[in-house]
Design a protein around this motif. Structure first.
Motif, PDB file in Angstrom:
ATOM      1  N   GLY A   5      33.316 -29.876  -2.424  1.00 38.35           N
ATOM      2  CA  GLY A   5      32.884 -30.071  -3.788  1.00 38.35           C
ATOM      3  C   GLY A   5      31.619 -29.274  -4.049  1.00 38.35           C
ATOM      4  N   PRO A   6      31.398 -28.774  -5.202  1.00 40.29           N
ATOM      5  CA  PRO A   6      32.339 -28.804  -6.314  1.00 40.29           C
ATOM      6  C   PRO A   6      33.491 -27.808  -6.094  1.00 40.29           C
ATOM      7  N   ILE A   7      34.675 -28.253  -6.369  1.00 40.69           N
ATOM      8  CA  ILE A   7      35.886 -27.458  -6.117  1.00 40.69           C
ATOM      9  C   ILE A   7      35.829 -26.118  -6.848  1.00 40.69           C
ATOM     10  N   GLU A   8      35.280 -26.116  -8.051  1.00 39.94           N
ATOM     11  CA  GLU A   8      35.216 -24.886  -8.847  1.00 39.94           C
ATOM     12  C   GLU A   8      34.461 -23.777  -8.118  1.00 39.94           C
ATOM     13  N   PHE A   9      33.453 -24.148  -7.331  1.00 35.77           N
ATOM     14  CA  PHE A   9      32.694 -23.157  -6.564  1.00 35.77           C
ATOM     15  C   PHE A   9      33.610 -22.413  -5.604  1.00 35.77           C
ATOM     16  N   TYR A  10      34.448 -23.149  -4.873  1.00 38.25           N
ATOM     17  CA  TYR A  10      35.346 -22.535  -3.891  1.00 38.25           C
ATOM     18  C   TYR A  10      36.462 -21.748  -4.570  1.00 38.25           C
ATOM     19  N   GLU A  11      36.955 -22.255  -5.693  1.00 40.58           N
ATOM     20  CA  GLU A  11      37.991 -21.524  -6.434  1.00 40.58           C
ATOM     21  C   GLU A  11      37.452 -20.175  -6.903  1.00 40.58           C
ATOM     22  N   LYS A  12      36.243 -20.171  -7.412  1.00 35.41           N
ATOM     23  CA  LYS A  12      35.638 -18.939  -7.941  1.00 35.41           C
ATOM     24  C   LYS A  12      35.186 -18.002  -6.813  1.00 35.41           C
ATOM     25  N   LEU A  68      26.697 -17.551   2.527  1.00 35.70           N
ATOM     26  CA  LEU A  68      27.015 -18.328   3.732  1.00 35.70           C
ATOM     27  C   LEU A  68      28.511 -18.590   3.846  1.00 35.70           C
ATOM     28  N   LEU A  69      29.145 -18.919   2.724  1.00 28.84           N
ATOM     29  CA  LEU A  69      30.582 -19.176   2.738  1.00 28.84           C
ATOM     30  C   LEU A  69      31.345 -17.932   3.178  1.00 28.84           C
TER      31      LEU A  69
END
Length: 55
Positions: free
Chosen positions: A37-44, A15-16
């Motif tokens: 959030g969680p930020i790590e999801f978007y970074e990865k 979806l992103l």
């Protein structure tokens, strides 16, 4: 099915990417995801960078 199992299916990631690709086609150059959030999801997932907020 638990939330953890849904995460493993990659639905959020798909979806992103679809959303970001659509925004890019519409001419967006920069996209800010506020209160994410969680930020790590978007970074990865999409190589997002944290922008510090100065108040």
């Amino acid at each position: 099915m638990s939330q953890k199992n849904k995460r493993a299916e990659g639905i959020g990631e798909s979806l992103l990417h679809v959303t970001l690709e659509d925004m890019q086609r519409k001419g967006y150059k920069d996209i800010i995801i506020d209160d994410a959030g969680p930020i790590e999801f978007y970074e990865k997932t999409c190589n997002a960078k944290v922008i510090p907020v100065i108040k």
